[in-house]
Design a protein around this motif. Structure first.
Motif, PDB file in Angstrom:
ATOM      1  N   HIS A  74      46.751  96.414  15.961  1.00  0.00           N
ATOM      2  CA  HIS A  74      45.316  97.094  15.744  1.00  0.00           C
ATOM      3  C   HIS A  74      44.672  95.536  15.162  1.00  0.00           C
ATOM      4  CE1 HIS A  74      42.343  98.451  12.882  1.00  0.00           C
ATOM      5  NE2 HIS A  74      42.005  99.342  13.881  1.00  0.00           N
ATOM      6  N   LYS A  75      45.364  95.137  14.148  1.00  0.00           N
ATOM      7  CA  LYS A  75      44.405  93.836  13.484  1.00  0.00           C
ATOM      8  C   LYS A  75      44.429  92.899  14.652  1.00  0.00           C
ATOM      9  CE  LYS A  75      46.020  94.134   8.712  1.00  0.00           C
ATOM     10  NZ  LYS A  75      46.774  93.686   7.825  1.00  0.00           N
ATOM     11  N   ALA A  76      45.513  92.387  15.463  1.00  0.00           N
ATOM     12  CA  ALA A  76      45.588  91.404  16.284  1.00  0.00           C
ATOM     13  C   ALA A  76      44.377  91.646  17.479  1.00  0.00           C
ATOM     14  CB  ALA A  76      46.786  91.154  16.705  1.00  0.00           C
ATOM     15  N   ALA A  77      44.215  92.867  17.931  1.00  0.00           N
ATOM     16  CA  ALA A  77      43.393  93.245  18.947  1.00  0.00           C
ATOM     17  C   ALA A  77      41.843  93.322  18.556  1.00  0.00           C
ATOM     18  CB  ALA A  77      43.606  94.411  19.603  1.00  0.00           C
ATOM     19  N   ASN A  78      41.656  93.150  17.351  1.00  0.00           N
ATOM     20  CA  ASN A  78      40.219  93.252  16.625  1.00  0.00           C
ATOM     21  C   ASN A  78      39.653  94.620  17.172  1.00  0.00           C
ATOM     22  OD1 ASN A  78      40.182  90.941  15.177  1.00  0.00           O
ATOM     23  ND2 ASN A  78      39.868  90.074  17.039  1.00  0.00           N
ATOM     24  N   VAL A  79      40.181  95.657  16.983  1.00  0.00           N
ATOM     25  CA  VAL A  79      39.697  96.985  17.214  1.00  0.00           C
ATOM     26  C   VAL A  79      38.712  97.398  16.419  1.00  0.00           C
ATOM     27  CG1 VAL A  79      40.291  99.483  17.569  1.00  0.00           C
ATOM     28  CG2 VAL A  79      42.025  97.669  18.290  1.00  0.00           C
ATOM     29  N   ALA A  80      37.459  97.922  17.075  1.00  0.00           N
ATOM     30  CA  ALA A  80      36.446  98.227  16.140  1.00  0.00           C
ATOM     31  C   ALA A  80      36.537  99.292  15.427  1.00  0.00           C
ATOM     32  CB  ALA A  80      34.984  98.510  17.140  1.00  0.00           C
ATOM     33  N   ALA A  81      37.206 100.504  15.825  1.00  0.00           N
ATOM     34  CA  ALA A  81      37.922 101.599  15.004  1.00  0.00           C
ATOM     35  C   ALA A  81      38.811 101.314  13.856  1.00  0.00           C
ATOM     36  CB  ALA A  81      38.156 102.687  16.012  1.00  0.00           C
ATOM     37  N   SER A  82      38.983 102.374  12.811  1.00  0.00           N
ATOM     38  CA  SER A  82      39.802 102.061  11.913  1.00  0.00           C
ATOM     39  C   SER A  82      41.235 102.260  12.374  1.00  0.00           C
ATOM     40  CB  SER A  82      39.573 103.010  10.683  1.00  0.00           C
ATOM     41  OG  SER A  82      39.774 104.398  10.959  1.00  0.00           O
ATOM     42  N   VAL A  83      42.412 102.023  11.806  1.00  0.00           N
ATOM     43  CA  VAL A  83      43.748 102.113  12.067  1.00  0.00           C
ATOM     44  C   VAL A  83      43.854 103.584  12.181  1.00  0.00           C
ATOM     45  CG1 VAL A  83      44.726 101.579   9.620  1.00  0.00           C
ATOM     46  CG2 VAL A  83      45.937 101.266  11.908  1.00  0.00           C
TER      47      VAL A  83
END
Length: 141
Positions: A74-83
């Motif tokens: 999740h951190k590596a992909a820079n997802v806009a939504a929260s984990v």
């Protein structure tokens, strides 16, 4: 060095890596993937910030071992939504979405395979395979 020259050099030095990367990008292209996976989920799925292709991208980082956990991916992909939203979305994912992902990739793969040159059978009447035995030397027997 300009990017075209860099890509050309990389393609000459490691052509298989470049071909596999292009193949994976084609098979998992976000546009069609989002449309088909959202349709497969029916009315129970919704799209806000987490597109189906985002879920595929994050999960592929974990499955391929590039990231050790879903949280790290999740951190590596820079997802806009929260984990938390990511975990929640994955926990409510309809099994039909997974089936549609496999179906979509299989259809695209079949189309690619149909364009490839077909080798004549090595032994008439038998289904044959060519196995590269180089990897077997480094394993336990």
């Amino acid at each position: 060095m300009d990017l075209d020259a860099l890509f050309k050099l990389f393609g000459q030095q490691t052509p298989v890596c470049v071909m596999v990367q292009m193949l994976m990008r084609s098979l998992l292209a976000p546009g069609e993937l989002d449309h088909r996976l959202h349709a497969a989920g029916g009315s129970r799925t919704y799209i806000r910030q987490l597109l189906p292709s985002t879920l595929v991208e994050v999960m592929s980082l974990v499955v391929t071992g590039k990231q050790r956990s879903l949280h790290a991916a999740h951190k590596a992909a820079n997802v806009a939504a929260s984990v938390q939203a990511l975990y929640s979305k994955l926990s409510r994912l309809d099994p039909e979405v997974g089936r549609e992902l496999v179906r979509t990739v299989a259809e695209k793969s079949l189309a690619i395979l149909e364009h490839l040159h077909r080798w004549p059978p090595l032994l008439a009447g038998y289904r044959t395979f060519i196995i590269d035995g180089n990897h077997l030397g480094g394993t336990e027997h």
